[in-house]
Design an enzyme around this catalytic site. Sequence first.
Site, PDB file in Angstrom:
ATOM      1  N   LEU A 148       0.850  -1.300   0.057  1.00 50.55           N
ATOM      2  CA  LEU A 148       0.053   0.204   0.250  1.00 50.55           C
ATOM      3  C   LEU A 148       1.050   1.559  -0.026  1.00 50.55           C
ATOM      4  O   LEU A 148       2.078   1.002   0.760  1.00 50.55           O
ATOM      5  CB  LEU A 148      -0.837   0.146   0.876  1.00 50.55           C
ATOM      6  CG  LEU A 148      -0.277   0.043   2.669  1.00 50.55           C
ATOM      7  CD1 LEU A 148       0.062   1.624   2.761  1.00 50.55           C
ATOM      8  CD2 LEU A 148      -1.685  -0.226   3.534  1.00 50.55           C
ATOM      9  N   ASN A 206      10.357  -2.517  -3.826  1.00 47.54           N
ATOM     10  CA  ASN A 206      10.611  -1.132  -4.064  1.00 47.54           C
ATOM     11  C   ASN A 206      11.956  -0.650  -4.345  1.00 47.54           C
ATOM     12  O   ASN A 206      11.922   0.930  -4.020  1.00 47.54           O
ATOM     13  CB  ASN A 206      10.541  -1.174  -1.858  1.00 47.54           C
ATOM     14  CG  ASN A 206       8.935  -0.691  -1.313  1.00 47.54           C
ATOM     15  OD1 ASN A 206       8.322  -0.125  -1.872  1.00 47.54           O
ATOM     16  ND2 ASN A 206       8.826  -0.449  -0.097  1.00 47.54           N
ATOM     17  N   PHE A 247       5.692   6.610 -11.925  1.00 48.27           N
ATOM     18  CA  PHE A 247       7.117   7.009 -10.785  1.00 48.27           C
ATOM     19  C   PHE A 247       7.925   7.852 -11.682  1.00 48.27           C
ATOM     20  O   PHE A 247       9.592   7.187 -11.900  1.00 48.27           O
ATOM     21  CB  PHE A 247       7.670   5.693 -10.654  1.00 48.27           C
ATOM     22  CG  PHE A 247       7.040   5.984  -9.191  1.00 48.27           C
ATOM     23  CD1 PHE A 247       5.996   5.753  -8.817  1.00 48.27           C
ATOM     24  CD2 PHE A 247       8.144   5.678  -8.146  1.00 48.27           C
ATOM     25  CE1 PHE A 247       5.307   5.481  -7.388  1.00 48.27           C
ATOM     26  CE2 PHE A 247       7.747   5.955  -6.989  1.00 48.27           C
ATOM     27  CZ  PHE A 247       5.678   5.405  -6.286  1.00 48.27           C
ATOM     28  N   LEU A 248       7.694   8.375 -12.736  1.00 51.23           N
ATOM     29  CA  LEU A 248       9.440   9.571 -13.840  1.00 51.23           C
ATOM     30  C   LEU A 248       9.013  10.880 -13.547  1.00 51.23           C
ATOM     31  O   LEU A 248       9.762  11.602 -14.224  1.00 51.23           O
ATOM     32  CB  LEU A 248       9.033   8.874 -14.918  1.00 51.23           C
ATOM     33  CG  LEU A 248       9.610   7.654 -15.192  1.00 51.23           C
ATOM     34  CD1 LEU A 248       9.942   7.363 -16.652  1.00 51.23           C
ATOM     35  CD2 LEU A 248      11.344   7.099 -14.940  1.00 51.23           C
ATOM     36  N   GLY A 255      11.051   9.703  -0.276  1.00 48.56           N
ATOM     37  CA  GLY A 255      11.407   9.698   1.258  1.00 48.56           C
ATOM     38  C   GLY A 255      10.014   9.215   1.652  1.00 48.56           C
ATOM     39  O   GLY A 255      10.025   7.999   0.886  1.00 48.56           O
ATOM     40  N   CYS A 258       9.767   4.307   3.838  1.00 47.25           N
ATOM     41  CA  CYS A 258       9.430   2.981   3.149  1.00 47.25           C
ATOM     42  C   CYS A 258      11.062   3.191   2.099  1.00 47.25           C
ATOM     43  O   CYS A 258      11.723   2.472   2.546  1.00 47.25           O
ATOM     44  CB  CYS A 258       8.376   2.305   2.779  1.00 47.25           C
ATOM     45  SG  CYS A 258       6.715   2.588   3.578  1.00 47.25           S
ATOM     46  N   LYS A 261      14.671   3.567   3.310  1.00 48.61           N
ATOM     47  CA  LYS A 261      15.306   2.299   4.675  1.00 48.61           C
ATOM     48  C   LYS A 261      15.386   1.803   4.071  1.00 48.61           C
ATOM     49  O   LYS A 261      15.622   0.531   4.063  1.00 48.61           O
ATOM     50  CB  LYS A 261      14.543   2.741   6.038  1.00 48.61           C
ATOM     51  CG  LYS A 261      13.173   2.085   6.286  1.00 48.61           C
ATOM     52  CD  LYS A 261      12.781   1.070   7.158  1.00 48.61           C
ATOM     53  CE  LYS A 261      11.123   0.970   6.848  1.00 48.61           C
ATOM     54  NZ  LYS A 261      10.963  -0.597   6.306  1.00 48.61           N
ATOM     55  N   LYS A 325       4.951  13.980   0.376  1.00 46.95           N
ATOM     56  CA  LYS A 325       4.422  13.569  -0.148  1.00 46.95           C
ATOM     57  C   LYS A 325       2.797  14.485  -0.126  1.00 46.95           C
ATOM     58  O   LYS A 325       2.546  13.653   1.376  1.00 46.95           O
ATOM     59  CB  LYS A 325       4.435  11.783  -1.149  1.00 46.95           C
ATOM     60  CG  LYS A 325       3.572  10.975  -0.197  1.00 46.95           C
ATOM     61  CD  LYS A 325       3.915   9.627  -0.572  1.00 46.95           C
ATOM     62  CE  LYS A 325       1.679   8.758  -0.315  1.00 46.95           C
ATOM     63  NZ  LYS A 325       2.004   7.690  -1.729  1.00 46.95           N
ATOM     64  N   ARG A 332       8.691  11.789   8.071  1.00 45.85           N
ATOM     65  CA  ARG A 332       9.788  10.798   7.927  1.00 45.85           C
ATOM     66  C   ARG A 332      10.635  10.931   6.747  1.00 45.85           C
ATOM     67  O   ARG A 332      10.070  10.368   5.465  1.00 45.85           O
ATOM     68  CB  ARG A 332       8.774   9.416   8.404  1.00 45.85           C
ATOM     69  CG  ARG A 332       8.617   8.573   9.765  1.00 45.85           C
ATOM     70  CD  ARG A 332       7.924   7.319  10.008  1.00 45.85           C
ATOM     71  NE  ARG A 332       7.389   7.174   9.066  1.00 45.85           N
ATOM     72  CZ  ARG A 332       6.610   6.030   9.125  1.00 45.85           C
ATOM     73  NH1 ARG A 332       7.145   4.695   9.118  1.00 45.85           N
ATOM     74  NH2 ARG A 332       5.841   5.922   8.058  1.00 45.85           N
TER      75      ARG A 332
END
Length: 435
Positions: A148, A206, A247-248, A255, A258, A261, A325, A332
């Site tokens: 998610l 990810n 995602f471009l 950030g 998820c 890290k 976002k 975070r």
Amino acid sequence: MLKISVIGTGYLGATHAACMAELGLDVVGIDTDEKKIAALSVGELPFYEPDLPELLQKHIKGGKLKFTTDFNEIADCDVHFICVGTPQMKDGLAADLSYVKSAFAAVAKVAKPGSLLVGKSTVPVGTAQALAATLPTNLELAWNPEFLREGFAVEDTLRPNRLVIGVTSDRAEELLKEVYAQNLKENTPWVRADLPTAELVKVAANSFLATKISFINAMAEVCEAAGGDVTVLAKAIGYDPRIGNRFLQAGIGFGGGCLPKDIRAFMARAEELGASPALEFLREIDSINLRARQRVIDLVRTELSGSNNMDLKSFKIAVLGAAFKPDSDDVRDSPALDIAAQIHAAGADVVVHDPKAIEPAKKRFPNLKFAETIEDCVRGADLILHLTEWKVYRELDPNSLKPLVKQTKILDGRNALDRDKWRQAGWQFHALGRS
Ligand code: UGA
């Protein structure tokens, strides 16, 4: 009818609990944090997530969902979902597994024979097998990673684009098929895997997403040097279905709790496995990502003082956006807030606005100034930095902001504003990756 428990009630757990109730199951959510459980029990969320409070309230009222701190209340559940956090260790890149280990141990103490313990947390590969070895033989373990996105958590959980289950028996798969019966009716792709593959699917996904973002941000750097426009480049390569246009979005990078890290924990785990060369590229992905933040700071300096080295003491900078976002109040590892803090540390008078994340941002950076309205934020500013692409910012009228600012300069760190509109209104408009 199956009864399930959800252990850990953060973003993942609270969403999973409410959505499983929506899919028709009886759900008990459990957490050791009494304050959180008291709030959730009356349908109040300690964070912002669209549509989730309504879903919680609906199912608490309807009796399908309840919250508790008492592990005895989950003893009769058939399936237990472990949804606790795995943050980055304070002293290294690896993930802190202490919450996952104690959650499994606490459930194992009360779970009835034959019940299934399902990990949803993002963990280093090998964790599931190690945990399985600690369980009594009358309990079984499975891994069911979560995909998610914050801001779309309810939609992604009710209508996931795939369900991945790591199991060691047909019986465990059958139980999970019962849990997700509604999704299966709607033809959600179902992928059965072994435990290590299920764990790896999550971090691989990810890592791929992070790579896509850093790839386009690397192209943005080249566009800046060569006089190109990364937004046009992204659009053009995205028409190739093998690449795809999602995602471009070039800008200040990724950030949140998820992506950053997870790629670091993945590298740390690969090293333990003797496979570090395979993931060496992720180090570069991480540094391209962090460099995007530095590029904004350099640009701010050149914009305002004409030089990369001058301090920013006499300037007021309005920062639009604190969340990592839009549609989230999560700060975070937020690139926006990191940039705001660094510019503040360089001496500028920084004022931050965000539609939802001011309170969490204040907790993290109490020395920064915050404004309740966009107008208060930009009043007297020498430069506006647009760092989180909330809809309210995308819809701003550049003409109405003009009389409020000291200098009509704006830097779009997300490539989400309409450049022509701002320029036509007389603003000096700059963006990352656009000459
Ligand atoms: C991410 C994944 O997208 C989910 O699939 C995954 O389940 C989740 O992590 C998790 O591991 O729990 P999330 O952290 O909510 O979800 O946020 P994303 O939508 O992935 O965005 C991550 C960051 O990348 C944000 O800071 C965003 O601004 C940035 N981003 C995204 C870009 O800079 N450019 C883009 O084109 C897309």
